[in-house]
Write a protein that holds these residues in place. Structure first.
Motif, mmCIF file in Angstrom:
data_model
loop_
_atom_site.group_PDB
_atom_site.id
_atom_site.type_symbol
_atom_site.label_atom_id
_atom_site.label_comp_id
_atom_site.label_asym_id
_atom_site.label_seq_id
_atom_site.Cartn_x
_atom_site.Cartn_y
_atom_site.Cartn_z
ATOM 1 N N LEU A 39 0.813 -1.219 0.000
ATOM 2 C CA LEU A 39 0.000 0.000 0.000
ATOM 3 C C LEU A 39 0.846 1.268 0.000
ATOM 4 O O LEU A 39 0.359 2.335 -0.364
ATOM 5 C CB LEU A 39 -0.965 -0.019 1.188
ATOM 6 C CG LEU A 39 -2.058 -1.084 1.089
ATOM 7 C CD1 LEU A 39 -2.892 -1.112 2.359
ATOM 8 C CD2 LEU A 39 -2.936 -0.855 -0.129
ATOM 9 N N ASN A 43 -2.778 3.304 -3.489
ATOM 10 C CA ASN A 43 -4.036 2.698 -3.067
ATOM 11 C C ASN A 43 -4.309 1.470 -3.923
ATOM 12 O O ASN A 43 -4.012 1.457 -5.121
ATOM 13 C CB ASN A 43 -5.175 3.693 -3.221
ATOM 14 C CG ASN A 43 -4.982 4.925 -2.376
ATOM 15 O OD1 ASN A 43 -4.074 4.995 -1.549
ATOM 16 N ND2 ASN A 43 -5.834 5.905 -2.578
ATOM 17 N N SER A 89 -5.820 2.079 1.572
ATOM 18 C CA SER A 89 -4.698 3.023 1.452
ATOM 19 C C SER A 89 -3.959 3.087 2.785
ATOM 20 O O SER A 89 -4.524 2.797 3.839
ATOM 21 C CB SER A 89 -5.198 4.414 1.052
ATOM 22 O OG SER A 89 -6.138 4.894 1.985
#
Length: 117
Positions: A39, A43, A89
């Motif tokens: 991550l 995202n 995210s």
């Protein structure tokens, strides 16, 4: 015995162990750091993370994502689409591990050289 960490005061060892144990509790297991690393490159949806991290099962990925979200390392965003799209995210708190991850990577490279040659 040679000391490798400066700890001049009595009790400093205990003061160092507690926060390290806290960190290890949050990052424990085989998969949390790879998820955070994934991550940190942007995202991603569940399937994208799953494809990047070889060997993780969907059940384990789901469990680890929930734990990372509970510890404010990542966020889960449900987009108002049909079907709903879920995106993960990294948070600012999660990004605070960047230097730790770089240090672990560098140590891992040197360790591999030491062990393998």
């Amino acid at each position: 015995m040679k000391k490798t960490i400066d700890a001049p005061e009595k009790g400093e060892c205990v003061k160092m162990i507690l926060p390290v144990r806290d960190a290890l509790e949050v990052l424990n297991g085989r998969w949390k750091l790879p998820i955070i690393i994934s991550l940190s490159f942007g995202n991603k949806r569940f399937g994208e993370i799953s494809k990047e991290i070889k060997g993780i099962t969907d059940k384990m990925l789901s469990k680890e994502l929930k734990e990372l979200e509970a510890n404010k390392m990542i966020t889960r965003t449900v987009h108002d689409t049909f079907p709903p799209m879920v995106e993960y995210s990294i948070t600012k708190h999660g990004q605070s591990l960047d230097m730790v991850i770089i240090a672990l990577r560098n140590w891992g490279i040197e360790h591999r050289k030491e062990i393998i040659g």
